[in-house]
Design an enzyme around this catalytic site. Structure first.
Site, PDB file in Angstrom:
ATOM      1  CB  SER A   1      -1.171  -0.112   1.468  1.00 45.05           C
ATOM      2  OG  SER A   1      -0.332   0.031   2.075  1.00 45.05           O
TER       3      SER A   1
ATOM      4  CG  ASP B   1      -1.366   5.244   8.864  1.00 44.92           C
ATOM      5  OD1 ASP B   1       0.248   4.409   8.551  1.00 44.92           O
ATOM      6  OD2 ASP B   1      -2.117   4.957   8.029  1.00 44.92           O
TER       7      ASP B   1
ATOM      8  CG  HIS C   1      -0.806   3.665   3.950  1.00 45.95           C
ATOM      9  ND1 HIS C   1      -0.703   2.676   5.379  1.00 45.95           N
ATOM     10  CD2 HIS C   1      -0.474   2.969   3.524  1.00 45.95           C
ATOM     11  CE1 HIS C   1      -0.662   1.553   5.726  1.00 45.95           C
ATOM     12  NE2 HIS C   1      -0.821   1.701   4.077  1.00 45.95           N
TER      13      HIS C   1
END
Ligand SMILES: *[C@@H]1O[C@H](CO)[C@@H](O)[C@H](O)[C@H]1NC(C)=O
Ligand SMILES: *[C@@H]1O[C@H](CO)[C@@H](O)[C@H](O)[C@H]1NC(C)=O
Ligand SMILES: *[C@@H]1O[C@H](CO)[C@@H](O)[C@H](O)[C@H]1NC(C)=O
Ligand SMILES: *[C@@H]1O[C@H](CO)[C@@H](O)[C@H](O)[C@H]1NC(C)=O
Ligand SMILES: *[C@@H]1O[C@H](CO)[C@@H](O)[C@H](O)[C@H]1NC(C)=O
Ligand SMILES: *[C@@H]1O[C@H](CO)[C@@H](O)[C@H](O)[C@H]1NC(C)=O
Ligand SMILES: *[C@@H]1O[C@H](CO)[C@@H](O)[C@H](O)[C@H]1NC(C)=O
Length: 425
Positions: free
Chosen positions: A145, A385, A388
């Site tokens: 990702s 998070d 990312h």
């Protein structure tokens, strides 16, 4: 790189799994919900006038990266005049996961930093020139990702140069394909979180906790990579879920626990064998992106604190290397890529991204395909998070570097005639 006491490393090994698990699971569920236009690929030719007149891709003096300039060594410069290179609202292809401002992030400072190498300048990103380099070609980002973020960044960097109706984003799992009709070119993303085969290869539905990697098998993926003109590989964070990982080598019935770094080396060797046997260096260009750093523990850059990347608004100044970026893995990548006969270039983005504790989605992203609720946002310890990246943001700089390196291949001046007849480098 600064060495860190090994007690820190042990703490990482305890903490990383939890952090990674919670974050990775959403990266995948989210794929379902991407607001993709389910267009068909239109690859038939419309841009005849452009095709008959190819603009030469010339490299001006100030775009040349001098020998000896390491573009990965430098610093972040505040530049709110030129940056961001695009805006959330001008790029319809961004997924909700990365649009931090729209998701409520109060500051936009993270969008205004320019990467400045120490001993040269990066050429300004020119979307049309880049598209000309991609004419009749496929460019593909392969990985997890994090790599999807780099893909989306690249789509946003070029898409404004293409009129509506001449560009489309299609999902053909495990691929996403951004097609630029006028140039007969595609920018693609291929989900392969371990590069080699694993039970996590389904693009939209795979287990995150349970992992099983086939260290010696890459064929299922690599048949989809064959002939792709520019390939950019990346894989790291999925390996580091635990210090050990279940894997097979040889017999698929013989499942064993491998040290993560040992497994990584074996997998990369499998990948390297494919590169050596299948890549045509005359027509294909290969890059490997090093570790995308995480900022899970603020005590690493702010001793005594006990948070994470949440509320960080500025890059780290001075030297810094987080313990989450495994030096042994860096060494393995360097060694295996260095030994290849094929020319695989490293995108050594780890150090420059280490400084960017401010660049992560933090609580302004998604979990399990949904934006965080107000309650979850008020609990950054559990919900931030720090893996990312927001877009526009840090991955744009990775792409500016990729662009700069690709552009150097066109330094030798050539006439439009010879350009059309000889294979483009
Ligand atoms: C580069 O290409 C542009 C557009 O074709 C042309 O106008 C310009 O003169 C070229 N520059 C050099 C240095 O060849
Ligand atoms: C750009 O940054 C400078 C220095 O921080 C600031 O004074 C100025 O207001 C900023 N400009 C914009 C348009 O945000
Ligand atoms: C489009 O590009 C592909 C290579 O990606 C090439 O094989 C094909 O001939 C091109 N089509 C046209 C119409 O130029
Ligand atoms: C996802 O995979 C699991 C296990 O293979 C399966 O039971 C489930 O039905 C799948 N879910 C979807 C939405 O396809
Ligand atoms: C490997 O698989 C076994 C059996 O499913 C499991 O008990 C063990 O925890 C796994 N090891 C790791 C490192 O995940
Ligand atoms: C695996 O890692 C452990 C702990 O770091 C180490 O003691 C052991 O020697 C390693 N085993 C192999 C096969 O590399
Ligand atoms: C990547 O860059 C860092 C910082 O410039 C450097 O220390 C390291 O040796 C480089 N790694 C590789 C594999 O080239």
């Amino acid at each position: 790189m600064t060495a860190k006491p090994s007690s820190h490393y042990r703490r990482i090994q305890l903490l990383l799994p939890l952090a990674l698990f919670s974050v990775l699971i959403l990266g995948t569920v989210r794929v379902f919900l991407d607001n993709l236009k389910n267009n068909q690929l239109h690859l038939h030719w419309r841009g005849l006038s452009r095709r008959s007149f190819r603009v030469p891709i010339n490299v001006s003096e100030d775009e040349i990266i001098k020998d000896g300039c390491n573009v990965f060594e430098g610093k972040w410069i505040w530049d709110n005049e030129s940056y961001p290179l695009y805006r959330e609202e001008t790029c319809p292809f961004l997924v909700k996961q990365t649009t931090c401002l729209r998701n409520g992030r109060p500051d936009s400072f993270y969008q205004n930093w320019r990467w400045q190498p120490n001993s040269c300048n990066l050429p300004k990103f020119n979307a049309l020139k880049f598209l000309e380099m991609l004419r009749d070609k496929r460019l593909m980002f392969v990985g997890d990702s994090i790599q999807r973020g780099m893909f989306e960044s690249m789509v946003c960097l070029v898409q404004s140069a293409i009129p509506d109706g001449m560009k489309s984003l299609t999902r053909v799992p495990p691929r996403k394909i951004f097609a630029i009709e006028e140039f007969n070119a595609t920018i693609e993303y291929y989900w392969a979180p371990f590069i080699v085969e694993s039970i996590s290869d389904h693009a939209t539905n795979h287990t995150v906790l349970k992992r099983l990697v086939k260290l010696d098998s890459v064929a299922k993926h690599s048949k989809e990579w064959e002939g792709v003109d520019i390939l950019i590989f990346e894989s790291y964070v999925w390996w580091m879920h635990k210090p050990q990982i279940n894997a097979t080598y040889g017999s698929e019935d013989n499942i064993q626990e491998y040290n993560a770094t040992t497994a990584y080396r074996l997998a990369l060797e499998t990948w390297a064998n494919w590169i050596e046997s299948s890549i045509n260096p005359k027509t294909q260009k290969i890059f490997f992106a090093t570790i995308s750093p995480t900022h899970l523990w603020s005590w690493e850059w702010k001793p005594g604190s006990d948070g994470n990347c949440f509320t960080e608004t500025h890059p780290i100044e001075g030297s810094y290397w987080g313990t989450g970026s495994n030096l042994e893995i860096m060494g393995i990548v360097k060694e295996i890529v260095g030994k290849l006969k094929a020319n695989v270039r490293l995108l050594n983005i780890t150090q420059l991204s280490e400084f960017r504790k401010d660049g992560h989605t933090s609580v302004f992203g998604e979990r399990k395909g949904k934006l965080l609720t107000k309650e979850q946002r008020s609990d950054p310890r559990n919900y931030a998070d720090c893996i990312h990246w927001c877009l526009p943001g840090v991955p744009d700089s990775w792409n500016e570097i990729l662009y700069a390196l690709l552009l150097q291949d066109y330094q030798v001046p050539r006439s439009p005639l010879s350009e059309a007849k000889t294979p483009v480098p």
